[in-house]
Design a protein around this motif. Structure first.
Motif, PDB file in Angstrom:
ATOM      1  N   UNK A 169      36.258  43.130  40.508  1.00 32.31           N
ATOM      2  CA  UNK A 169      35.819  41.744  40.358  1.00 32.31           C
ATOM      3  C   UNK A 169      37.008  40.822  40.081  1.00 32.31           C
ATOM      4  N   UNK A 170      37.960  41.337  39.293  1.00 35.07           N
ATOM      5  CA  UNK A 170      39.142  40.533  38.979  1.00 35.07           C
ATOM      6  C   UNK A 170      39.948  40.256  40.243  1.00 35.07           C
ATOM      7  N   UNK A 171      40.127  41.258  41.092  1.00 33.99           N
ATOM      8  CA  UNK A 171      40.841  41.052  42.348  1.00 33.99           C
ATOM      9  C   UNK A 171      40.104  40.051  43.233  1.00 33.99           C
ATOM     10  N   UNK A 172      38.780  40.183  43.273  1.00 28.85           N
ATOM     11  CA  UNK A 172      37.994  39.249  44.094  1.00 28.85           C
ATOM     12  C   UNK A 172      38.189  37.811  43.630  1.00 28.85           C
ATOM     13  N   UNK A 173      38.142  37.601  42.303  1.00 29.27           N
ATOM     14  CA  UNK A 173      38.252  36.239  41.784  1.00 29.27           C
ATOM     15  C   UNK A 173      39.673  35.701  41.900  1.00 29.27           C
TER      16      UNK A 173
END
Length: 349
Positions: A71-75
């Motif tokens: 999720x961190x990479x996506x954001x």
């Protein structure tokens, strides 16, 4: 091929390296990595667990966002399709992983923040979205009494916007109302997504049945979704509030008044009021978080020599006023709360 949970687990084994790569404006503090937000701003509200059974799990205390390192990479990268998220994770895991090095310079959060791809991807998502008129998002807002939403350039519609469940890792897509978040120069810094039920939902047009049907991407802090706001002209009077529907409801009865939706109470408190503003109306929300936002923004406005005035709904919020009391009664209530000059200028006679 590695599954989503496998990728997240592999990333968690290198949690500090992930943070140093994607959240370079932050710093390690004990067992956590601290940074301002997923846009890699300076600050301490977002924290990532670096070791232990929760390694790789993160939370942004200011926005309520949370998730794993996928999720961190996506954001941070502003990715929309999960295939791109997985590819970014595989690319990172293929890089040589160096051992963590102590910060000899002290707080690396003092370094200049770097604009992350999240902002660029937010702009790309907004460009990919289509005009609002006649779309499911337009119908969604019309069902809430907001009839002229399609006249606002800040609002668009995406028929199939990527969504990932933070808890299960499952990915899918939903139609979404897309709102552009801009700074005081009118530059897009992020987007806000309201996921909607598909058109075949027998319960009618509404938000998708998700735990978190609203999500943001990019830089929100200090910025907001602006309505009838010209960056080329002075705005000595404006209204700021939290939610899109609250501000669109006010704009429905005061179409000429510049307005800004800051999207959350914390972001309302941190909104950057334009320097030419002399009177700032703050749209009230009745909950405790709403009061926090009002108090924080009022205090900052007064410090800048700006007069803050609070606008209060008769019911729970201004969208309820618009839907259940109607625009005429809502207008009458606002007329008593605006200064006489602003009532003459911005309210219909």
């Amino acid at each position: 091929m590695l599954s989503a949970s496998d990728l997240a687990g592999r990333l968690a084994q290198h949690a500090e390296a992930v943070c140093r790569h994607y959240l370079s404006a932050g710093r390690r503090a004990g067992n956590y990595w601290l940074v301002g937000d997923v846009a890699n701003s300076r600050g301490r509200s977002l924290y990532v667990h670096l070791i232990g059974p929760r390694a790789g799990r993160w939370t942004d205390a200011a926005t309520g966002q949370f998730g794993d390192l996928l999720d961190l990479l996506r954001e941070t990268c502003g990715l929309v399709d999960f295939r791109d998220v997985a590819e970014e994770a595989r690319h990172f895991l293929s890089l040589p992983q160096r051992e963590p090095v102590s910060d000899l310079r002290g707080d690396v959060g003092d370094a200049s923040p770097v604009e992350r791809p999240a902002t660029e991807q937010a702009r790309r998502l907004f460009r990919m979205a289509q005009p609002l008129a006649g779309t499911l998002a337009d119908i969604y807002l019309r069902e809430r009494g907001i009839l002229r939403a399609s006249t606002h350039a800040a609002l668009r519609f995406h028929p199939s916007c990527y969504y990932r469940n933070f808890m299960t890792g499952r990915t899918t897509s939903y139609p979404a109302l897309i709102a552009a978040v801009t700074d005081d120069a009118g530059v897009i810094t992020g987007v806000h997504r309201t996921y909607l039920s598909p058109g075949l939902d027998p319960s009618g047009v509404g938000k998708a049945k998700l735990d978190d049907p609203r999500r943001a991407l990019g830089g929100l802090l200090g910025n907001g979704v602006r309505f009838r706001f010209s960056v080329n002209a002075s705005a000595p009077v404006l209204v700021a509030g939290e939610g899109l529907e609250t501000m669109l409801s006010l704009s429905h009865v005061m179409p000429g008044m510049p307005m800004v939706a800051a999207l959350t109470a914390n972001h309302l408190a941190a909104f950057n009021v334009p320097p030419e503003c002399r009177r700032l109306y703050i749209a009230a929300d009745a909950d405790a978080a709403g009061r926090h936002g009002i108090e924080g923004l009022s205090r900052r406005a007064q410090e800048c020599g700006i007069l803050p005035l609070v606008l209060s709904p008769e019911l729970g919020d201004f969208n309820e006023d618009l839907r259940w009391l109607g625009p005429d009664q809502m207008t009458a209530s606002l007329r008593l709360q605006l200064t006489p000059e602003d009532a003459v200028t911005f309210l219909p006679r």
